[in-house]
Scaffold this motif. Sequence first.
Motif, PDB file in Angstrom:
ATOM      1  N   GLY A   8     -25.795 -20.357   4.829  1.00 14.71           N
ATOM      2  CA  GLY A   8     -26.890 -21.048   5.497  1.00 14.71           C
ATOM      3  C   GLY A   8     -26.506 -22.394   6.074  1.00 14.71           C
ATOM      4  N   GLU A   9     -25.276 -22.825   5.836  1.00 19.68           N
ATOM      5  CA  GLU A   9     -24.848 -24.148   6.298  1.00 19.68           C
ATOM      6  C   GLU A   9     -24.486 -24.122   7.776  1.00 19.68           C
ATOM      7  N   ARG A  10     -24.778 -25.241   8.443  1.00 19.57           N
ATOM      8  CA  ARG A  10     -24.420 -25.367   9.851  1.00 19.57           C
ATOM      9  C   ARG A  10     -23.878 -26.764  10.110  1.00 19.57           C
ATOM     10  N   ALA A  11     -23.013 -26.863  11.096  1.00 13.32           N
ATOM     11  CA  ALA A  11     -22.492 -28.168  11.512  1.00 13.32           C
ATOM     12  C   ALA A  11     -23.634 -29.041  12.002  1.00 13.32           C
ATOM     13  N   GLN A  12     -23.424 -30.360  11.957  1.00 15.30           N
ATOM     14  CA  GLN A  12     -24.494 -31.307  12.286  1.00 15.30           C
ATOM     15  C   GLN A  12     -24.358 -31.943  13.672  1.00 15.30           C
ATOM     16  N   PHE A  13     -23.264 -31.685  14.379  1.00 18.05           N
ATOM     17  CA  PHE A  13     -23.081 -32.385  15.657  1.00 18.05           C
ATOM     18  C   PHE A  13     -23.966 -31.800  16.758  1.00 18.05           C
ATOM     19  N   ARG A  14     -24.246 -32.626  17.754  1.00 16.60           N
ATOM     20  CA  ARG A  14     -24.947 -32.206  18.969  1.00 16.60           C
ATOM     21  C   ARG A  14     -23.958 -32.024  20.121  1.00 16.60           C
ATOM     22  N   GLU A  15     -22.826 -32.668  20.025  1.00 13.78           N
ATOM     23  CA  GLU A  15     -21.720 -32.505  20.970  1.00 13.78           C
ATOM     24  C   GLU A  15     -20.455 -32.356  20.142  1.00 13.78           C
ATOM     25  N   MET A  16     -19.516 -31.557  20.612  1.00 13.22           N
ATOM     26  CA  MET A  16     -18.291 -31.340  19.838  1.00 13.22           C
ATOM     27  C   MET A  16     -17.554 -32.643  19.540  1.00 13.22           C
ATOM     28  N   MET A  17     -17.633 -33.612  20.443  1.00 10.87           N
ATOM     29  CA  MET A  17     -16.924 -34.872  20.224  1.00 10.87           C
ATOM     30  C   MET A  17     -17.466 -35.638  19.023  1.00 10.87           C
ATOM     31  N   GLU A  18     -18.626 -35.241  18.505  1.00  4.26           N
ATOM     32  CA  GLU A  18     -19.191 -35.883  17.314  1.00  4.26           C
ATOM     33  C   GLU A  18     -18.779 -35.163  16.025  1.00  4.26           C
ATOM     34  N   THR A  20     -17.145 -33.570  12.691  1.00  2.00           N
ATOM     35  CA  THR A  20     -16.389 -34.126  11.562  1.00  2.00           C
ATOM     36  C   THR A  20     -15.578 -33.016  10.900  1.00  2.00           C
ATOM     37  N   GLN A  21     -14.709 -33.413   9.992  1.00  2.00           N
ATOM     38  CA  GLN A  21     -13.941 -32.418   9.237  1.00  2.00           C
ATOM     39  C   GLN A  21     -14.878 -31.495   8.469  1.00  2.00           C
ATOM     40  N   GLU A  22     -15.933 -32.049   7.902  1.00  2.00           N
ATOM     41  CA  GLU A  22     -16.896 -31.221   7.167  1.00  2.00           C
ATOM     42  C   GLU A  22     -17.551 -30.198   8.082  1.00  2.00           C
ATOM     43  N   ASP A  23     -17.933 -30.614   9.284  1.00  2.00           N
ATOM     44  CA  ASP A  23     -18.506 -29.682  10.255  1.00  2.00           C
ATOM     45  C   ASP A  23     -17.550 -28.527  10.518  1.00  2.00           C
ATOM     46  N   TRP A  24     -16.275 -28.873  10.787  1.00  2.00           N
ATOM     47  CA  TRP A  24     -15.310 -27.839  11.159  1.00  2.00           C
ATOM     48  C   TRP A  24     -14.888 -26.981   9.976  1.00  2.00           C
ATOM     49  N   ASN A  25     -15.008 -27.519   8.767  1.00  2.00           N
ATOM     50  CA  ASN A  25     -14.785 -26.676   7.576  1.00  2.00           C
ATOM     51  C   ASN A  25     -15.862 -25.600   7.484  1.00  2.00           C
ATOM     52  N   ILE A  26     -17.083 -25.976   7.773  1.00  2.00           N
ATOM     53  CA  ILE A  26     -18.201 -25.019   7.761  1.00  2.00           C
ATOM     54  C   ILE A  26     -17.985 -23.946   8.829  1.00  2.00           C
ATOM     55  N   ILE A  27     -17.658 -24.379  10.041  1.00  2.00           N
ATOM     56  CA  ILE A  27     -17.451 -23.445  11.146  1.00  2.00           C
ATOM     57  C   ILE A  27     -16.272 -22.517  10.860  1.00  2.00           C
ATOM     58  N   ALA A  28     -15.186 -23.082  10.321  1.00  2.00           N
ATOM     59  CA  ALA A  28     -14.000 -22.269  10.023  1.00  2.00           C
ATOM     60  C   ALA A  28     -14.313 -21.210   8.975  1.00  2.00           C
ATOM     61  N   GLU A  29     -15.102 -21.561   7.989  1.00  2.00           N
ATOM     62  CA  GLU A  29     -15.457 -20.574   6.955  1.00  2.00           C
ATOM     63  C   GLU A  29     -16.351 -19.477   7.526  1.00  2.00           C
ATOM     64  N   HIS A  30     -17.305 -19.851   8.352  1.00  2.00           N
ATOM     65  CA  HIS A  30     -18.137 -18.845   9.026  1.00  2.00           C
ATOM     66  C   HIS A  30     -17.265 -17.926   9.884  1.00  2.00           C
ATOM     67  N   SER A  31     -16.309 -18.527  10.580  1.00  2.00           N
ATOM     68  CA  SER A  31     -15.423 -17.747  11.436  1.00  2.00           C
ATOM     69  C   SER A  31     -14.590 -16.765  10.616  1.00  2.00           C
ATOM     70  N   ARG A  32     -14.081 -17.214   9.480  1.00  2.00           N
ATOM     71  CA  ARG A  32     -13.286 -16.338   8.617  1.00  2.00           C
ATOM     72  C   ARG A  32     -14.091 -15.115   8.198  1.00  2.00           C
TER      73      ARG A  32
END
Length: 200
Positions: A8-18, A20-32
């Motif tokens: 149920g977790e989602r990244a918090q940024f509105r633009e990719m330039m915002e 964080t490592q935590e955001d991309w950890n969430i996305i990477a796990e979803h991707s896996r």
Amino acid sequence: MADGSVAGERAQFREMMEGTQEDWNIIAEHSRIFNKGLAKRVLDHLRLLDGDYGGFPVDRLEHSLQTATRAHRDGRDEEYVVCALLHDIGDTLGSMNHPDVAAAILKPFVSEENLWMVANHGAFQGYYFFEYLGLDKNMREKFKDSPHYQRCAEFCHKYDQAAFDPDYESEPLEFFEPMVERVFSKPKNSMYLRKKDPSA
């Protein structure tokens, strides 16, 4: 996150330039997790060819099954057989460039020679019918200097152009599912794969 608790977790940024490592950890796990279902999604898309004859003697799914069955019974390895099965998967969404679609799907998972064979099989298959459409049946000759020319010509002659026989007994799609799962479980090249340290 290793336990897959990110459902149920989602990244918090509105633009990719915002991001964080935590955001991309969430996305990477979803991707896996998502990528583990790729073979099933590919097979589901292949099933869309069922019942689509396009004027041919057999429907597009049976043609795919027949091509793969012929390759399998001829002793081809699993990766080659999966390429044979999926070579026309692009017929639904890429009817004007179906080999490119199949090649794009297979690219991260297959060898250079098998990828080249799938990507260029359209021109080689044309040797058997292009003249009836006012096209050059020898279009494949523009590839005559490729080291993969013979492989692609043989694929089309032995398996692809021969796979329109309504009386041929193909293996069912279920027979090939474990092969597709295995091939799609081991990406060989992708811009999203980390390069292994050669010294490790």
